[in-house]
Design an enzyme around this catalytic site. Structure first.
Site, PDB file in Angstrom:
ATOM      1  N   HIS A  71       0.049  -5.580   7.196  1.00 35.40           N
ATOM      2  CA  HIS A  71      -0.801  -5.828   6.032  1.00 35.40           C
ATOM      3  C   HIS A  71       0.018  -6.292   4.821  1.00 35.40           C
ATOM      4  O   HIS A  71      -0.440  -6.171   3.684  1.00 35.40           O
ATOM      5  CB  HIS A  71      -1.591  -4.564   5.693  1.00 35.40           C
ATOM      6  CG  HIS A  71      -2.513  -4.133   6.790  1.00 35.40           C
ATOM      7  ND1 HIS A  71      -3.860  -4.421   6.805  1.00 35.40           N
ATOM      8  CD2 HIS A  71      -2.272  -3.455   7.940  1.00 35.40           C
ATOM      9  CE1 HIS A  71      -4.406  -3.932   7.899  1.00 35.40           C
ATOM     10  NE2 HIS A  71      -3.459  -3.337   8.606  1.00 35.40           N
TER      11      HIS A  71
ATOM     12  N   TRP B 162       0.858  -1.190   0.000  1.00 32.13           N
ATOM     13  CA  TRP B 162       0.000   0.000   0.000  1.00 32.13           C
ATOM     14  C   TRP B 162       0.894   1.240   0.000  1.00 32.13           C
ATOM     15  O   TRP B 162       1.865   1.305   0.760  1.00 32.13           O
ATOM     16  CB  TRP B 162      -0.869  -0.018   1.251  1.00 32.13           C
ATOM     17  CG  TRP B 162      -2.009   0.940   1.219  1.00 32.13           C
ATOM     18  CD1 TRP B 162      -1.964   2.273   1.509  1.00 32.13           C
ATOM     19  CD2 TRP B 162      -3.368   0.635   0.904  1.00 32.13           C
ATOM     20  NE1 TRP B 162      -3.203   2.830   1.388  1.00 32.13           N
ATOM     21  CE2 TRP B 162      -4.101   1.845   1.020  1.00 32.13           C
ATOM     22  CE3 TRP B 162      -4.049  -0.535   0.533  1.00 32.13           C
ATOM     23  CZ2 TRP B 162      -5.469   1.916   0.782  1.00 32.13           C
ATOM     24  CZ3 TRP B 162      -5.410  -0.462   0.297  1.00 32.13           C
ATOM     25  CH2 TRP B 162      -6.110   0.739   0.420  1.00 32.13           C
TER      26      TRP B 162
ATOM     27  N   HIS C  35      -8.358  -2.757  13.367  1.00 33.53           N
ATOM     28  CA  HIS C  35      -7.927  -2.017  12.180  1.00 33.53           C
ATOM     29  C   HIS C  35      -8.933  -0.931  11.808  1.00 33.53           C
ATOM     30  O   HIS C  35      -8.548   0.124  11.293  1.00 33.53           O
ATOM     31  CB  HIS C  35      -7.739  -2.991  11.017  1.00 33.53           C
ATOM     32  CG  HIS C  35      -7.353  -2.362   9.722  1.00 33.53           C
ATOM     33  ND1 HIS C  35      -6.319  -1.460   9.600  1.00 33.53           N
ATOM     34  CD2 HIS C  35      -7.866  -2.505   8.463  1.00 33.53           C
ATOM     35  CE1 HIS C  35      -6.206  -1.083   8.341  1.00 33.53           C
ATOM     36  NE2 HIS C  35      -7.142  -1.688   7.638  1.00 33.53           N
TER      37      HIS C  35
END
Length: 209
Positions: A48, A18, A58
């Site tokens: 993650h 990400w 989360h």
């Protein structure tokens, strides 16, 4: 012996992550030599990284961390289905509800081929209405090959909060390449990390008798 499919990503230095999250690294700490009989490495990674399970913490400040999350839903019969359509969200109409047939664990394929080497900012998220319908049919765990249930740009996390309302569990970043749609046994246990909002896992599908 029953056939088994590994549906995990390989954790490696060039693993797409990400944007802004921690890159994966595996660095040597000790190496085998005249004064050392073993090889030992240090891992740097995000909670993650690759295939992982989101903990309730989360997306909910009062939610359980991954070490406190019950394990029962991460092992058991599941149904793998392919989402139709190509919109930014998987809508209820994009799923074969007859095939899902009240499954407790539902895995949703959105990629014809998983983008193992590149970050895809336009991955298909799940619409909150789809989560609501899955919950209404008895689904308790949702697994996707996308990086998240919600779009990369989401600030409201609608799909995650729909999961929260129904006390469901989430698996993200799975790889379904080469696995036909159908019924399987899912084994996808997250690492037991105290205080963590998620944890990587080694996920497999096993052929049912």
């Amino acid at each position: 012996m029953a056939k088994m499919w590994d549906i995990s990503q390989t954790l490696r230095p060039d693993l797409p992550v990400w944007p802004g999250d921690t890159a994966f690294a595996c660095d040597e700490v000790w190496s085998i030599g005249p004064d050392c009989p073993v090889q030992v490495s240090r891992l740097t990674l995000s909670t993650h990284s690759g295939a992982h399970a989101d903990a309730p913490s989360h997306y909910d400040q009062a939610g359980d961390d991954i070490a406190s999350t019950p394990l029962e839903l991460y092992v058991g019969p599941c149904r793998l289905v392919t989402a139709s359509g190509n919109g930014p969200h998987v809508q209820p109409a994009d799923l074969d509800w007859a095939a899902i047939d009240g499954a407790t664990r539902v895995l949703v394929r959105t990629y014809a081929k998983f983008p193992a080497d590149d970050w895809d900012p336009d991955f298909r998220a799940l619409h909150a209405d789809t989560i609501e319908r899955l919950a209404a049919t008895g689904c308790r765990l949702i697994g996707v090959d996308a990086a998240s249930l919600d779009p990369q740009t989401s600030k409201t996390m609608d799909a995650h909060h729909a999961v929260q309302r129904h006390d469901m569990r989430i698996l993200e970043g799975l790889v379904f390449d080469g696995v036909p749609d159908g019924h399987y046994e899912l084994i996808a246990l997250p690492l037991k990390i105290a205080g963590a909002d998620a944890a990587p896992l080694r996920a497999v599908l096993r052929e049912l008798p």
